[in-house]
Design an enzyme around this catalytic site. Structure first.
Site, PDB file in Angstrom:
ATOM      1  N   ASN A  10       0.866  -1.180   0.000  1.00 61.68           N
ATOM      2  CA  ASN A  10       0.000   0.000   0.000  1.00 61.68           C
ATOM      3  C   ASN A  10       0.904   1.231   0.000  1.00 61.68           C
ATOM      4  OD1 ASN A  10      -1.795   2.061   0.509  1.00 61.68           O
ATOM      5  ND2 ASN A  10      -2.282   1.407   2.612  1.00 61.68           N
ATOM      6  N   LYS A  12       0.131   4.295  -0.363  1.00 64.81           N
ATOM      7  CA  LYS A  12      -0.502   5.513   0.171  1.00 64.81           C
ATOM      8  C   LYS A  12      -0.220   6.684  -0.771  1.00 64.81           C
ATOM      9  CE  LYS A  12      -0.164   3.401   4.671  1.00 64.81           C
ATOM     10  NZ  LYS A  12      -0.034   3.519   6.117  1.00 64.81           N
ATOM     11  N   HIS A  96      -9.516   1.466   4.701  1.00 65.95           N
ATOM     12  CA  HIS A  96      -8.255   1.600   5.431  1.00 65.95           C
ATOM     13  C   HIS A  96      -8.454   2.547   6.610  1.00 65.95           C
ATOM     14  CE1 HIS A  96      -4.153   2.758   6.368  1.00 65.95           C
ATOM     15  NE2 HIS A  96      -3.793   1.616   5.813  1.00 65.95           N
ATOM     16  N   GLU A  98      -6.790   4.917   7.706  1.00 65.13           N
ATOM     17  CA  GLU A  98      -6.557   6.341   7.405  1.00 65.13           C
ATOM     18  C   GLU A  98      -7.786   6.952   6.751  1.00 65.13           C
ATOM     19  OE1 GLU A  98      -2.878   5.738   5.336  1.00 65.13           O
ATOM     20  OE2 GLU A  98      -1.961   5.158   7.236  1.00 65.13           O
ATOM     21  N   GLU A 168      -5.640  -4.761  10.587  1.00 60.89           N
ATOM     22  CA  GLU A 168      -4.609  -3.747  10.791  1.00 60.89           C
ATOM     23  C   GLU A 168      -4.875  -2.985  12.082  1.00 60.89           C
ATOM     24  OE1 GLU A 168      -2.532  -2.643   6.880  1.00 60.89           O
ATOM     25  OE2 GLU A 168      -4.236  -1.301   7.105  1.00 60.89           O
ATOM     26  N   GLY A 174       2.316   2.406  10.745  1.00 64.22           N
ATOM     27  CA  GLY A 174       3.271   3.497  10.597  1.00 64.22           C
ATOM     28  C   GLY A 174       3.974   3.899  11.883  1.00 64.22           C
ATOM     29  N   SER A 214       3.235  -2.016  10.344  1.00 65.60           N
ATOM     30  CA  SER A 214       4.679  -2.110  10.540  1.00 65.60           C
ATOM     31  C   SER A 214       5.272  -3.482  10.213  1.00 65.60           C
ATOM     32  CB  SER A 214       5.056  -1.684  11.968  1.00 65.60           C
ATOM     33  OG  SER A 214       4.638  -0.348  12.210  1.00 65.60           O
TER      34      SER A 214
END
Ligand code: PGA
Length: 256
Positions: A10, A12, A96, A98, A168, A174, A214
């Site tokens: 991904n 991003k 996701h 985010e 996730e 991250g 991560s």
């Protein structure tokens, strides 16, 4: 049942088209011998078409990072499933964290995107996961259940068998803080048992569940060797050919 591992990168909001082309040209060469693991890259929308040109006839598939639920019309700024299909996209990340955090994504909108993707033959990668407060309060399973039930609402078992779920944990994305293999396995098992309850055992055993948060070369083999972890959704470490390639090669070893 043996589920084939599936590793997706991904990207991003990273890489221009030119950077993307260079990057996948390299990846294609590095990974051409791999057949034991499904490989996907998810570039930003602007690079999808150029990346597809490089990936034609390779063992690397193309994914988008989002999809709108209407096919066409007065929806300024959106991209639909038919348009993604048109340029050779096969997978799409949906929900996701985010997008949930910054762009108002909810289980209801996840559900609409999911239905649209399936209707047009895109394989959805549906993301679920608890945040730190929820984990600390012992609410992880409750959150996962709500996200799975809400996101998959109205789907039939044969449709659910086509999707990929990505667990996730938000606190691991991250941050460099990975869930331990044991924490991840426990969450994956919970999701699989929930699918068995919502649908049936065969469906639960068919669905591939990726771990994300991560994932790095150093932790990938251990994560991928867990019985209910069927791959990874990789963010930061998918932006460098060296680390992404290493994660895939480690996973191949773990799968043997
Ligand atoms: P990360 O991101 O690997 O950089 O933690 C994972 C993701 O957001 O899918």
């Amino acid at each position: 049942m043996m589920r084939k591992l599936i590793i997706a990168g991904n990207w991003k909001l990273n890489k221009t088209s030119r950077e993307a082309i260079e990057f996948v040209t390299l990846l294609k060469r590095e990974l051409c011998d791999i057949s034991g693991v499904d490989i996907i890259v998810c570039p930003p929308a602007t690079a999808l078409s150029d990346v597809q040109d490089v990936l034609t006839d390779s063992n690397i598939a193309l994914g988008a990072q989002n999809v709108y639920w209407e096919d066409e019309g007065a929806f300024t700024g959106e991209v639909s499933a038919p348009l993604l299909k048109d340029i050779g996209v096969q997978y799409v990340i949906i929900g996701h964290s985010e997008r949930r955090q910054y762009f108002g994504e909810t289980d209801e909108t996840v559900n609409k995107r999911l239905a649209a993707a399936l209707k047009h033959g895109l394989t959805p990668i549906v993301c679920v996961g608890e945040n730190l407060t929820e984990r600390e309060k012992g609410r992880t399973f409750e959150v996962l259940e709500k996200q799975c039930r809400g996101g998959l609402d109205g789907l039939e078992a044969d449709e659910v068998e086509k999707i990929i779920i990505a667990y996730e944990p938000v606190w691991a994305i991250g941050t460099g803080k990975t869930a331990t293999a044991q924490q991840a396995q426990e969450a994956h098992k919970f999701i699989r048992d929930l699918l068995a309850e919502m649908y049936n055992d065969d469906t639960a055993q068919t669905v591939r569940i990726q771990y994300g948060g991560s994932v790095k070369p150093e932790n990938s083999a251990q994560l991928m060797s867990q019985p209910d972890i069927d791959g990874a959704l990789v963010g930061g470490a998918s932006l460098k050919a060296e680390t992404f390639t290493e994660i895939i090669k480690n996973s191949c070893t773990a799968a043997q």
